[in-house]
Write an enzyme that holds these catalytic residues in place. Structure first.
Site, mmCIF file in Angstrom:
data_model
loop_
_atom_site.group_PDB
_atom_site.id
_atom_site.type_symbol
_atom_site.label_atom_id
_atom_site.label_comp_id
_atom_site.label_asym_id
_atom_site.label_seq_id
_atom_site.Cartn_x
_atom_site.Cartn_y
_atom_site.Cartn_z
ATOM 1 N N ASN A 294 -25.207 24.115 16.325
ATOM 2 C CA ASN A 294 -24.488 23.248 17.364
ATOM 3 C C ASN A 294 -23.534 22.448 16.564
ATOM 4 O O ASN A 294 -23.950 21.332 15.858
ATOM 5 C CB ASN A 294 -25.326 22.410 18.362
ATOM 6 C CG ASN A 294 -24.524 21.367 19.219
ATOM 7 O OD1 ASN A 294 -23.743 21.534 19.290
ATOM 8 N ND2 ASN A 294 -25.513 20.411 19.691
ATOM 9 N N TRP A 295 -22.143 22.718 16.420
ATOM 10 C CA TRP A 295 -21.263 21.827 15.902
ATOM 11 C C TRP A 295 -20.974 20.328 16.373
ATOM 12 O O TRP A 295 -20.409 19.678 15.745
ATOM 13 C CB TRP A 295 -20.095 22.743 15.632
ATOM 14 C CG TRP A 295 -19.803 23.801 14.637
ATOM 15 C CD1 TRP A 295 -21.171 24.296 13.911
ATOM 16 C CD2 TRP A 295 -19.035 24.485 14.000
ATOM 17 N NE1 TRP A 295 -20.825 25.197 13.028
ATOM 18 C CE2 TRP A 295 -19.509 25.181 13.235
ATOM 19 C CE3 TRP A 295 -17.732 24.593 14.471
ATOM 20 C CZ2 TRP A 295 -18.801 26.292 12.568
ATOM 21 C CZ3 TRP A 295 -16.979 25.493 13.824
ATOM 22 C CH2 TRP A 295 -17.309 26.281 12.993
ATOM 23 N N LYS A 296 -21.121 20.210 17.694
ATOM 24 C CA LYS A 296 -21.094 19.330 18.417
ATOM 25 C C LYS A 296 -19.338 18.774 18.198
ATOM 26 O O LYS A 296 -18.605 19.671 18.374
ATOM 27 C CB LYS A 296 -21.968 17.853 17.893
ATOM 28 C CG LYS A 296 -23.246 18.164 17.706
ATOM 29 C CD LYS A 296 -24.256 17.126 17.465
ATOM 30 C CE LYS A 296 -25.748 17.721 17.723
ATOM 31 N NZ LYS A 296 -26.341 16.531 17.554
ATOM 32 N N HIS B 244 -27.712 19.531 26.715
ATOM 33 C CA HIS B 244 -28.051 18.690 25.508
ATOM 34 C C HIS B 244 -28.156 17.236 25.735
ATOM 35 O O HIS B 244 -27.636 16.586 26.654
ATOM 36 C CB HIS B 244 -26.808 18.749 24.361
ATOM 37 C CG HIS B 244 -27.068 18.538 22.968
ATOM 38 N ND1 HIS B 244 -27.155 17.336 22.688
ATOM 39 C CD2 HIS B 244 -27.567 19.233 22.045
ATOM 40 C CE1 HIS B 244 -27.541 17.294 21.444
ATOM 41 N NE2 HIS B 244 -27.933 18.212 20.926
ATOM 42 N N GLU C 222 -27.280 14.654 24.183
ATOM 43 C CA GLU C 222 -26.296 13.728 24.172
ATOM 44 C C GLU C 222 -25.348 13.777 25.403
ATOM 45 O O GLU C 222 -24.580 12.873 25.875
ATOM 46 C CB GLU C 222 -25.206 14.319 22.757
ATOM 47 C CG GLU C 222 -25.965 13.710 21.794
ATOM 48 C CD GLU C 222 -25.519 14.863 20.497
ATOM 49 O OE1 GLU C 222 -24.833 15.598 20.572
ATOM 50 O OE2 GLU C 222 -26.479 14.586 19.519
ATOM 51 N N GLU D 166 -35.762 19.617 21.965
ATOM 52 C CA GLU D 166 -34.936 18.591 20.844
ATOM 53 C C GLU D 166 -35.445 17.458 21.257
ATOM 54 O O GLU D 166 -34.872 16.606 22.182
ATOM 55 C CB GLU D 166 -33.495 18.953 21.168
ATOM 56 C CG GLU D 166 -32.771 20.255 20.831
ATOM 57 C CD GLU D 166 -31.371 20.262 20.475
ATOM 58 O OE1 GLU D 166 -31.194 20.821 19.354
ATOM 59 O OE2 GLU D 166 -30.614 19.370 20.911
ATOM 60 N N GLY E 115 -30.236 13.886 14.761
ATOM 61 C CA GLY E 115 -29.287 13.089 14.061
ATOM 62 C C GLY E 115 -29.948 12.154 13.048
ATOM 63 O O GLY E 115 -28.979 10.976 12.741
ATOM 64 N N SER F 48 -32.833 17.313 13.310
ATOM 65 C CA SER F 48 -33.095 17.449 11.870
ATOM 66 C C SER F 48 -33.674 18.510 10.986
ATOM 67 O O SER F 48 -34.268 18.202 10.136
ATOM 68 C CB SER F 48 -33.610 16.131 11.509
ATOM 69 O OG SER F 48 -33.181 14.905 12.107
ATOM 70 N N GLY G 6 -27.907 20.920 13.831
ATOM 71 C CA GLY G 6 -26.857 19.966 14.092
ATOM 72 C C GLY G 6 -26.147 19.767 12.855
ATOM 73 O O GLY G 6 -25.410 20.747 12.306
ATOM 74 N N GLY G 7 -26.317 18.842 12.093
ATOM 75 C CA GLY G 7 -25.850 18.371 10.724
ATOM 76 C C GLY G 7 -25.719 19.834 9.788
ATOM 77 O O GLY G 7 -24.870 19.820 9.098
HETATM 78 P P1 13P Z 1 -29.379 17.484 14.148
HETATM 79 O O1 13P Z 1 -29.890 18.887 13.438
HETATM 80 O O2 13P Z 1 -28.193 16.886 13.528
HETATM 81 O O3 13P Z 1 -30.364 16.509 14.054
HETATM 82 O O4 13P Z 1 -28.969 17.745 15.673
HETATM 83 C C1 13P Z 1 -29.692 18.572 16.165
HETATM 84 C C2 13P Z 1 -28.991 18.824 17.649
HETATM 85 O O5 13P Z 1 -28.942 18.235 18.552
HETATM 86 C C3 13P Z 1 -28.788 20.269 17.893
HETATM 87 O O6 13P Z 1 -28.241 20.623 19.055
#
Ligand code: 13P
Length: 257
Positions: free
Chosen positions: A13-15, A99, A101, A171, A177, A217, A238-239
């Site tokens: 997930n690149w956000k 998600h 966010e 999640e 994050g 994470s 994500g990251g």
């Molecule tokens: P991180 O891997 O950066 O914690 O993000 C997870 C995420 O929100 C994937 O959708």
């Protein structure tokens, strides 16, 4: 993981990261290091404006492209929004829905998540439905009730055949994050509970066919342990998905026979 009954899926997930130019560059880097993923499906979910570039760049790599959101109406006066049909037409296969966010910053609710799940399925997309508790909710001891509620609300009115096309991503909000990962036992416990919830709604056959991911994470150093949990069938990353070598290392962790 349990590959006998369901797919293992590693999804990035690149956000709100990377331009279309950077998308192309990432695909080239990934191509150089990504092995043939025999035992798992690889998905990269990108910002809507990068979808076309991603579909083109990942075409010959057996990497599916996903979107990070959609709007549930088919068309009309919804300035700035993107429909499920528009995504499908571009070659998108998966779409992240709900998600944390989006729940936190953009007013996403269990009701809108449910409408989006229906819209995605109707268009032939695979929704990746995100559920998860905040730290306060975990400390209050209401994680399991909350997760069951989010799963039930997201799947409300969805028939058994369509549920098989859904992916659920657990999640925990406190692990996103933050560098704080749920322990493998914590992730495994909630993912098992999600499957129990689906079993109570749809029966054992459907429940065992649904892919349930962990996200928060996830990185090369903890992926093996998390994926060893019987009900953790992949990751939503994500990251670590922004770097070709880290993403590849996680795919490799899921791709062992
Ligand atoms: P991180 O891997 O950066 O914690 O993000 C997870 C995420 O929100 C994937 O959708």
């Amino acid at each position: 993981m349990n590959r006998r009954y369901r797919k293992t899926i590693i999804a990035g997930n690149w956000k709100m990261n990377k331009t279309a130019t950077e998308t192309k560059k990432f695909a080239e880097q990934l191509k150089a290091v990504l092995p043939k993923a025999k035992w798992c499906d690889v998905v990269v979910c990108v910002p809507a404006v990068n979808i076309q570039a991603a579909v083109k760049a990942f075409r010959d790599m057996r990497v599916s492209v996903g979107a990070e959101n959609l709007f549930y109406e088919k068309s009309g006066a919804y300035t700035g929004e993107v429909s499920a049909d528009m995504l499908k037409d571009l070659g998108v296969k998966y779409v992240i829905i709900g998600h944390s966010e989006r729940r936190q910053y953009f007013g996403e609710t269990d009701v809108s998540v449910n409408k989006k799940v229906h819209a995605a399925l109707e268009a032939g997309l695979h929704p990746i439905i995100c559920v998860g508790e905040t730290l306060e909710q975990r400390e209050m001891g209401i994680t399991m009730e909350l997760i069951a509620l989010q799963v039930k609300a997201a799947l409300c009115g969805v028939g058994a055949e369509k549920v098989r096309k859904c992916v659920i991503a657990y999640e925990p909000v406190w692990a996103i994050g933050t560098g704080k990962t749920a322990t493998a036992a914590q992730a495994g416990e909630v993912c098992t509970w999600i499957r129990t919830t689906i079993r109570r709604l749809y029966g054992a056959r459907v429940a065992r066919s649904v892919t349930i991911q962990y996200g928060g994470s996830m990185k090369p150093s903890n992926a093996v342990e998390l994926l060893a949990q019987p009900d953790v069938d992949g990751g939503l990353i994500g990251g670590a998905a922004l770097k070709a070598d880290e993403f590849t290392a996680i795919v490799n962790a899921a791709n062992q026979d």
